[in-house]
Design a protein around this motif. Structure first.
Motif, PDB file in Angstrom:
ATOM      1  N   SER A 200       4.503  15.196   8.972  1.00 35.80           N
ATOM      2  CA  SER A 200       4.491  15.463   7.535  1.00 35.80           C
ATOM      3  C   SER A 200       5.901  15.379   6.969  1.00 35.80           C
ATOM      4  CB  SER A 200       3.875  16.832   7.244  1.00 35.80           C
ATOM      5  OG  SER A 200       4.579  17.849   7.933  1.00 35.80           O
ATOM      6  N   PHE A 201       5.961  15.430   5.637  1.00 31.96           N
ATOM      7  CA  PHE A 201       7.224  15.312   4.913  1.00 31.96           C
ATOM      8  C   PHE A 201       7.304  16.421   3.875  1.00 31.96           C
ATOM      9  CE2 PHE A 201       5.885  11.244   6.463  1.00 31.96           C
ATOM     10  CZ  PHE A 201       7.029  10.652   6.959  1.00 31.96           C
ATOM     11  N   VAL A 202       8.507  16.874   3.637  1.00 31.46           N
ATOM     12  CA  VAL A 202       8.768  17.894   2.611  1.00 31.46           C
ATOM     13  C   VAL A 202       9.833  17.339   1.675  1.00 31.46           C
ATOM     14  CG1 VAL A 202       9.639  20.207   2.164  1.00 31.46           C
ATOM     15  CG2 VAL A 202       8.152  19.801   4.136  1.00 31.46           C
ATOM     16  N   ARG A 210       1.168   9.675   3.516  1.00 36.94           N
ATOM     17  CA  ARG A 210       0.462   8.545   4.128  1.00 36.94           C
ATOM     18  C   ARG A 210       1.295   7.281   4.056  1.00 36.94           C
ATOM     19  NH1 ARG A 210      -4.847   7.422   5.040  1.00 36.94           N
ATOM     20  NH2 ARG A 210      -5.452   9.390   4.070  1.00 36.94           N
ATOM     21  N   ARG A 211       1.910   7.039   2.890  1.00 42.64           N
ATOM     22  CA  ARG A 211       2.709   5.818   2.736  1.00 42.64           C
ATOM     23  C   ARG A 211       3.952   5.859   3.618  1.00 42.64           C
ATOM     24  NH1 ARG A 211       4.624   1.865   3.241  1.00 42.64           N
ATOM     25  NH2 ARG A 211       5.371   0.285   1.765  1.00 42.64           N
ATOM     26  N   LEU A 212       4.609   7.007   3.704  1.00 41.01           N
ATOM     27  CA  LEU A 212       5.831   7.105   4.503  1.00 41.01           C
ATOM     28  C   LEU A 212       5.524   7.001   5.999  1.00 41.01           C
ATOM     29  CD1 LEU A 212       7.782   9.892   2.591  1.00 41.01           C
ATOM     30  CD2 LEU A 212       8.025   7.413   2.406  1.00 41.01           C
ATOM     31  N   ARG A 213       4.368   7.546   6.413  1.00 44.11           N
ATOM     32  CA  ARG A 213       4.030   7.450   7.830  1.00 44.11           C
ATOM     33  C   ARG A 213       3.871   6.003   8.282  1.00 44.11           C
ATOM     34  NH1 ARG A 213       1.048  12.583   7.259  1.00 44.11           N
ATOM     35  NH2 ARG A 213      -0.749  11.444   6.436  1.00 44.11           N
ATOM     36  N   LEU A 216       7.153   4.554   9.753  1.00 41.81           N
ATOM     37  CA  LEU A 216       7.774   5.125  10.941  1.00 41.81           C
ATOM     38  C   LEU A 216       7.243   4.489  12.219  1.00 41.81           C
ATOM     39  CD1 LEU A 216       7.828   8.919  10.037  1.00 41.81           C
ATOM     40  CD2 LEU A 216       9.489   7.150   9.489  1.00 41.81           C
ATOM     41  N   GLY A 217       8.097   4.456  13.237  1.00 37.97           N
ATOM     42  CA  GLY A 217       7.651   4.026  14.546  1.00 37.97           C
ATOM     43  C   GLY A 217       6.848   5.100  15.244  1.00 37.97           C
ATOM     44  N   THR A 218       7.162   6.362  14.982  1.00 42.90           N
ATOM     45  CA  THR A 218       6.410   7.476  15.539  1.00 42.90           C
ATOM     46  C   THR A 218       5.097   7.631  14.780  1.00 42.90           C
ATOM     47  OG1 THR A 218       8.468   8.586  16.118  1.00 42.90           O
ATOM     48  CG2 THR A 218       6.487   9.938  16.047  1.00 42.90           C
ATOM     49  N   LYS A 219       4.011   7.880  15.507  1.00 40.69           N
ATOM     50  CA  LYS A 219       2.692   8.010  14.903  1.00 40.69           C
ATOM     51  C   LYS A 219       2.061   9.338  15.302  1.00 40.69           C
ATOM     52  CE  LYS A 219       3.024   3.896  13.192  1.00 40.69           C
ATOM     53  NZ  LYS A 219       3.287   3.722  11.736  1.00 40.69           N
ATOM     54  N   GLN A 220       1.090   9.762  14.503  1.00 37.67           N
ATOM     55  CA  GLN A 220       0.305  10.929  14.849  1.00 37.67           C
ATOM     56  C   GLN A 220      -0.719  10.567  15.916  1.00 37.67           C
ATOM     57  OE1 GLN A 220       0.174  13.592  10.791  1.00 37.67           O
ATOM     58  NE2 GLN A 220      -1.467  12.173  11.113  1.00 37.67           N
ATOM     59  N   ALA A 221      -1.099  11.554  16.726  1.00 35.16           N
ATOM     60  CA  ALA A 221      -2.139  11.330  17.717  1.00 35.16           C
ATOM     61  C   ALA A 221      -3.468  11.125  17.007  1.00 35.16           C
ATOM     62  CB  ALA A 221      -2.224  12.527  18.672  1.00 35.16           C
ATOM     63  N   GLY A 222      -4.208  10.104  17.437  1.00 34.64           N
ATOM     64  CA  GLY A 222      -5.463   9.779  16.775  1.00 34.64           C
ATOM     65  C   GLY A 222      -6.590   9.559  17.765  1.00 34.64           C
ATOM     66  N   LEU A 223      -7.562   8.760  17.334  1.00 29.84           N
ATOM     67  CA  LEU A 223      -8.733   8.517  18.158  1.00 29.84           C
ATOM     68  C   LEU A 223      -8.390   7.824  19.466  1.00 29.84           C
ATOM     69  CD1 LEU A 223     -11.299   7.326  15.457  1.00 29.84           C
ATOM     70  CD2 LEU A 223     -11.338   9.477  16.719  1.00 29.84           C
ATOM     71  N   LEU A 224      -7.427   6.908  19.407  1.00 31.54           N
ATOM     72  CA  LEU A 224      -7.077   6.118  20.588  1.00 31.54           C
ATOM     73  C   LEU A 224      -5.812   6.648  21.238  1.00 31.54           C
ATOM     74  CD1 LEU A 224      -7.887   2.598  19.150  1.00 31.54           C
ATOM     75  CD2 LEU A 224      -9.341   4.057  20.544  1.00 31.54           C
ATOM     76  N   ASP A 271       1.083  22.000  23.867  1.00 28.93           N
ATOM     77  CA  ASP A 271       0.478  20.694  24.124  1.00 28.93           C
ATOM     78  C   ASP A 271       0.651  19.739  22.946  1.00 28.93           C
ATOM     79  OD1 ASP A 271      -1.127  21.971  22.322  1.00 28.93           O
ATOM     80  OD2 ASP A 271      -3.021  21.500  23.328  1.00 28.93           O
ATOM     81  N   GLY A 272       1.446  20.115  21.965  1.00 28.33           N
ATOM     82  CA  GLY A 272       1.622  19.251  20.816  1.00 28.33           C
ATOM     83  C   GLY A 272       2.753  19.730  19.925  1.00 28.33           C
ATOM     84  N   TYR A 273       3.188  18.823  19.064  1.00 24.95           N
ATOM     85  CA  TYR A 273       4.265  19.115  18.132  1.00 24.95           C
ATOM     86  C   TYR A 273       3.765  18.959  16.698  1.00 24.95           C
ATOM     87  CZ  TYR A 273       8.026  19.020  21.635  1.00 24.95           C
ATOM     88  OH  TYR A 273       8.854  19.288  22.687  1.00 24.95           O
ATOM     89  N   PHE A 274       4.392  19.709  15.821  1.00 24.48           N
ATOM     90  CA  PHE A 274       4.239  19.517  14.389  1.00 24.48           C
ATOM     91  C   PHE A 274       5.598  19.048  13.885  1.00 24.48           C
ATOM     92  CE2 PHE A 274       1.247  22.827  15.622  1.00 24.48           C
ATOM     93  CZ  PHE A 274       0.056  22.291  15.160  1.00 24.48           C
ATOM     94  N   LEU A 275       5.678  17.764  13.533  1.00 25.27           N
ATOM     95  CA  LEU A 275       6.950  17.133  13.190  1.00 25.27           C
ATOM     96  C   LEU A 275       7.062  17.020  11.674  1.00 25.27           C
ATOM     97  CD1 LEU A 275       9.454  15.766  14.444  1.00 25.27           C
ATOM     98  CD2 LEU A 275       8.229  13.594  14.268  1.00 25.27           C
TER      99      LEU A 275
END
Length: 788
Positions: A200-202, A210-213, A216-224, A271-275
């Motif tokens: 997320s962004f502040v 959504r547009r800024l993500r 980025l090269g880093t992605k959120q964990a998803g279905l795959l 087991d996860g990060y909130f970035l």
């Protein structure tokens, strides 16, 4: 008396326990020795006429004696003895060291560290042994160093952290063997992946999360998440993402943009990060007044003003300023104006949020390039790296050109790392450019599968080498098979023919094709050498020659006497010898607007002498794209068309156009356009798509988010296609020739775009609004999505 002896016994026990490990033990031993030897205690110095060394097996006595720095008969102090102890211990060769003065003899007792028999890794599944071996310093047949082993364990743990497994634990174990040998075993607990659960962004107002993500090269964990390798927290990637964000905002005029911090909060379950990226966008600026000035009498201002492609009112972008400077400095070089440099002077106007840019042409320092040194390239030839420089030895030194050359070297993709630096040469007015590179693999072998509703399932195998024989050449071999098409291709490209910015190559292909709804089969062999070069910053031209051999056959079971297709197949094998070109202009390359772009492409092929059929085949495509609502909505319009002129009106179906689902959605290949139809007792006995000599298609698309989590990579779209395919040679056949004239077809539909690790997928559901009776429509289509 008993207390005294008791005290003496206690000191002896203490001495035995501490001498083996610490310098403090040594000082205690010296003190005891001083008490036991009044002469030494009074003198506070030692003189040893003999050195006795005990406990060493691998290391020679003379070597250990040299570590002490004490010579026979030399007077030494207790401090010098302590220094000798520390010197021996610091070699890292001994587990314990003792220095025992005994009269005029110094006894040195050592216990050597064991030799490493083998280094093993246990418990590692995610990272292979060869990866871990590269991370550790301990090696077999070397002396074991506990400090090094601990450092290696930390390095292994860090490798797992970089792979997103922050809970990994590594424990070094020693297994004793005979002959003072040990096995060094690293026991590894890998733990689970710590994925980025939320990104997320502040502080962002102009652009959504959504547009800024998407930038980025880093992605959120998803279905795959099992396939995506960019949804773990990697520190180096975060730094790169910060630069991507700066480039994104600054290219859109936000010159004050800055990132105030990046917070990575670990989930309670570890087991996860909130970035979270904390940003300050600032205001968006535009270009104000753009001018060129110079105090140099030999500079013609108007000549340099003509190179400007920045207009007042356009969104400010540092890239446009850099491109303008590069064009001016190239122009100065063409005008033989050596050492002329361009300095941008920017004036900020906060009232109207504009930036005035004054390009000042000034005299730079008289510095020359003495030489260019290249190191680290074991496979790649020096000339491949050297040709990325527009500057040669002896030319005036231009820092900007050196930076641009460094970027071109990185863009080659041949090197894992590349550093380009300039240093002073043999004289103050000379510089040496050092290029230090580290090579990486450039070949790939791939196997895979494909699926399309047009051609069905298929298999693909390919080999590609991007740096063939270290010459920077590209060689690729690809094989693809499907129920309708078997395709074999060989391609070779030399990107710098004769050392110039000209690419020379050839393609060789063999194809068996049998379109699913057609009665004919084609066997095609093709040889195509080509030459390509840039015409400008955003345009290029390709010249080519094509020799094509096509054998058209209608299987006996499918033959229909007197039909157009059968008549064309009866002509047998046909060859063509063609000269052609393709011109391409792409405004996205250095364009004024990063949120909009235009692509224009036109090509022609001329089949003349040496061909069984003479014709001129022309095709063109224009695409305009822009984003709206701060990049969340993408609008795209495409206009495409083609024409064939054949003086003898004697073309064949494989030479005419046939629109596939990528050109006109909602219809099968050969689904629209001229058809030969004849009706038997039970219906159509002939229903052949013939292709057309002319076509025109307009496609309009909109792509937008569906409100699903960004990490799913799924978006939606709407489209409208309209166009026609028409024109044959007017030949009469066994049936009726239909749709030989310009007749519009129209389709509308919805699309689902899914970005997956195996490639972007596009699902289309279409509805034909306007079609003809014998057209073959298609309500669903799945393709690998391509970007224009």
């Amino acid at each position: 008396m008993s207390e005294h002896f008791g005290g003496a016994a206690s000191r002896r026990d203490l001495r035995k326990g501490l001498l083996r490990r610490t310098a403090f033990a040594f000082s205690t031993l010296v003190s005891i020795g001083l008490i036991a030897s009044p002469d030494f205690a009074n003198a506070q110095s030692y003189r040893f006429t003999n050195l006795s060394i005990e406990g060493n097996n691998r290391i020679e006595d003379s070597t250990i004696a040299s570590y002490t720095g004490i010579s026979r008969g030399e007077v030494v102090t207790s401090g010098q003895l302590n220094d000798a102890y520390q010197s021996i211990l610091a070699t890292g060769l001994f587990e314990t060291v003792e220095l025992v003065p005994a009269g005029n003899q110094l006894v040195i007792r050592v216990a050597e560290f064991p030799t490493i028999n083998v280094v093993r890794f246990e418990g590692n599944r995610r990272l292979k042994d060869d990866v871990l071996e590269a991370a550790v310093e301990s090696q077999s047949r070397r002396v074991l160093n506990p400090a090094t082993a601990e450092s290696d364990a930390n390095a292994i743990a860090e490798a797992y952290v970089q792979a997103g497994r922050i809970a990994a634990r590594v424990t070094p174990r020693i297994i004793r063997r005979s002959d003072n040998r040990v096995d060094l075993v690293f026991e590894i607990f890998e733990g689970d992946l710590a994925e980025i659960e939320r990104l997320s962004f502040v502080g962002n107002r102009a652009y959504s999360d959504r547009r800024l993500r998407r930038e980025l090269g880093t992605k959120q964990a998803g279905l795959l998440r099992a396939l995506v390798k960019r949804d773990t927290l990697v520190e180096d990637r975060i730094e790169f993402d910060k630069q991507l964000l700066r480039d994104f905002y600054q290219s859109r005029g936000y010159v004050d943009f800055r990132i105030t911090g990046v917070n990575a909060e670990l989930a309670r379950e570890r087991d996860g990060y909130f970035l979270t990226f904390n940003v300050e966008e600032g205001q968006q600026f535009t270009f104000g007044e753009v001018t060129v000035v110079s105090d140099l009498p030999e500079v013609d201002i108007e000549t340099f003003e003509q190179t400007l492609r920045i207009r007042t009112g356009a969104t400010y972008s540092p890239l446009l300023v850099e491109n303008a400077i590069a064009r001016m400095e190239r122009k100065a070089s063409q005008e033989a104006l050596d050492f002329v440099r361009v300095e941008p002077r920017i004036t900020r106007n906060d009232r109207d949020l504009s930036l005035d840019v004054e390009f000042a042409l000034v005299r730079g320092p008289r510095i020359f390039v003495e030489r260019i040194d290249i190191e680290g390239n074991t496979t790649t030839l020096d000339r491949v790296v050297r040709r990325q420089f527009k500057t040669a030895e002896g030319d005036p030194f231009n820092p900007r050109e050196i930076r641009e050359a460094a970027e071109r070297i990185r863009a080659l993709g041949f090197f894992a790392t590349s550093e380009v630096n300039a240093r002073e040469g043999s004289r103050p007015d000379q510089v040496i450019v050092d290029v230090d590179v580290e090579e990486q693999p450039t070949g790939s072998l791939s196997f895979g599968g494909t699926y399309s509703t047009d051609t069905g399932f298929g298999l693909v195998a390919g080999f590609s080498e991007r740096n063939f024989l270290g010459r920077g050449q590209t060689l690729s071999v690809n094989v693809s098979t499907s129920p309708d098409i078997n395709d074999y291709q060989l391609r070779f490209v030399e990107p710098a023919f004769l050392g110039r910015d000209v690419s020379l190559g050839f393609g060789l292909s063999y194809q068996d094709s049998a379109p699913g709804n057609a009665r004919f089969e084609n066997t095609t062999g093709e040889f195509q050498p080509f030459l390509g070069f840039d015409l400008g910053e955003r345009s290029n031209l390709q010249l080519r020659y094509t020799y094509r051999d096509v054998d058209m056959v209608v299987p006996a079971a499918e033959a229909v006497a007197g039909s157009i297709i059968d008549a064309e197949a009866a002509r047998g094998r046909l060859t063509s010898s063609e000269l052609g070109y393709t011109y391409r202009f792409d405004s996205r390359i250095g364009g004024l607007n990063p949120d909009a772009g235009v692509l224009f492409e036109v090509g022609q092929d001329f089949a003349g002498p040496g061909s069984d059929v003479e014709y001129v085949k022309t095709s063109a495509r224009a695409v305009a794209q822009r984003t709206a609502f701060n990049g969340d909505l993408t609008l795209r319009a495409t206009l495409e068309g083609g024409a064939i002129y054949a003086p003898d009106n004697n073309t064949r179906v494989h030479q005419r156009f046939a629109l596939g689902s990528r050109q006109f959605r909602g219809f099968e290949p050969f689904g629209i356009g001229p058809r030969e139809v004849s009706l038997g007792d039970s219906g159509a006995t002939v229903n052949d798509g013939l292709g057309g000599k002319y076509y025109a298609v307009a496609r309009f698309e909109a792509e937008f988010p569906l409100g699903l989590p960004e990490e799913y990579g799924i978006s939606g779209g709407l489209f409208y296609d309209v166009g026609s395919l028409w024109g044959t040679d007017g030949a009469a056949g066994a049936g009726t020739l239909l749709y030989d004239d310009f007749t519009l077809r129209q389709t509308v539909g919805v699309s689902i775009f899914w970005t997956t690790p195996i490639g972007p997928l596009q699902f289309n559901w279409s509805k034909a609004l306007d079609k003809q009776e014998y057209d073959r429509d298609q309500t669903f289509n799945l393709t690998i999505r391509t970007e224009f």
